[in-house]
Design an enzyme around this catalytic site. Sequence first.
Site, PDB file in Angstrom:
ATOM      1  N   ASP A  73       2.568  -4.470   8.152  1.00 25.44           N
ATOM      2  CA  ASP A  73       1.340  -3.711   7.977  1.00 25.44           C
ATOM      3  C   ASP A  73       0.187  -4.673   8.207  1.00 25.44           C
ATOM      4  OD1 ASP A  73      -0.941  -2.478   7.062  1.00 25.44           O
ATOM      5  OD2 ASP A  73      -0.149  -1.970   5.083  1.00 25.44           O
TER       6      ASP A  73
ATOM      7  N   HIS B 148       0.857  -1.181   0.000  1.00 22.49           N
ATOM      8  CA  HIS B 148       0.000   0.000   0.000  1.00 22.49           C
ATOM      9  C   HIS B 148       0.897   1.236   0.000  1.00 22.49           C
ATOM     10  CE1 HIS B 148      -2.884   2.952   1.647  1.00 22.49           C
ATOM     11  NE2 HIS B 148      -3.848   2.110   1.309  1.00 22.49           N
TER      12      HIS B 148
ATOM     13  N   LYS C 135     -10.760  -0.327  10.169  1.00 25.34           N
ATOM     14  CA  LYS C 135     -10.870  -1.588   9.432  1.00 25.34           C
ATOM     15  C   LYS C 135     -11.203  -2.754  10.369  1.00 25.34           C
ATOM     16  CE  LYS C 135      -7.403  -0.045   6.070  1.00 25.34           C
ATOM     17  NZ  LYS C 135      -8.242   0.269   4.896  1.00 25.34           N
TER      18      LYS C 135
END
Length: 427
Positions: free
Chosen positions: A222, A145, A248
């Site tokens: 991550d 990302h 999330k």
Amino acid sequence: MSASQTSPLVSSEVETRPDKGLSTALEANGVRADFPGLFTANGKPWHYLDTAASSQKPQKVIDAMSRALGADYATVHRGVYGRSAQMTLGYEAARRRVADFIGADSEDEVVFVRGATEGINLVAQSWGMANLREGDRIVLSMLEHHSNIVPWQMIAERTGAVIDVCPLTEDGRIDLGALEDILTPRTKIVSLAHVSNVLGSVLDARAAADLAHSVGAKLLLDGCQSAPRMALDMTALGCDFYVFSGHKLYGPTGIGVLWGRKDLLEDMPPWQGGGAMIEKVEFARSTYAPPPQRFEAGTPMITEAIALHAAIDYVAEQGPDRLFAHEAALAKTLREELRTLNSVKLFGPEESAGIVSFAIEGVHPHDLGTILDEEDVAIRAGHHCAQPLMEHLGVPATARASFGLYSDDSDIAALLRGIDRTLKIFA
């Protein structure tokens, strides 16, 4: 399958009860009823397949944040009055809950940040500036990302360090064999996605940690996509830093977590200055609080931390291992259904963590997303903050369906109906 043909799931229409506006599918799954965001304004089911971007919130989380913002609200750490003391207890209880949830050795290893992006920037700016020198190597992977690329580019420019990029296997996993070849004694940190936000591929984190440590490097994971759907244990993973975002994980926006090994955090200088992160301030010099307070300058995310606590409790009640199996099974089903469509190209491994990316020949993902929205189906269409990966895949964008604990076969059926309609429009 031609545009006029349909999958077996497409024909499973969702019947709506006029008295309550709830589908029989929702009534059969009590979990979905916990999420008020899974309904349209007229009470019909909304098929939310964008959980990888941000999850819907259960009512328990909404209620916890409402109470924290209302009758329970006060600042923390500074007030001598009773409500401030109670709120401080609640805030620090959230830290302990996070530590338990991720299998940390100590709550002092848990730093509250605004999100995973801030957590990675904190490590890059604090640990990176203290430890990286010209010619040192930073290893990332092709599927990262942007939030796990740009902070390292910025610190590389400041320190003279060099970024190495680990390639992927043919099915879209981080190639650990290639990683081993890339690592050198000058490699200081390896920063990788635990689960890809585009492909759903799962990293063998322990193997990656062992490889990084074999050359004296640190491993940052991550965990944005793994924290909401996998049982976690920092010791078992073997990483040195781990980050994730609350929004999330069925919690609120504006809060995330940086976990770091205690010895590393203790050696890291502050990143931001201000109140709460100090021991003593004089104009000549200031001394700083120990971690985690050293990295939490200013008034913290009080209500968000309390709501995150509620979100973690909710996820724990469902069972992380069960959630992973549930979402992986839905992803497998969707891949099987999409594979019957000749115009659809699938990306990523067959076994994925609840995320399926695909492209339809002759249909831009944005057009697909717009048509699906008319069918009360929400997907993500674009580069997913992973432009280098898009270039690697040879496409400008993909359509991405991502599942959550509230997802079921009715969501897949609605998606397939929308795709069938799209194919007819573009035929």
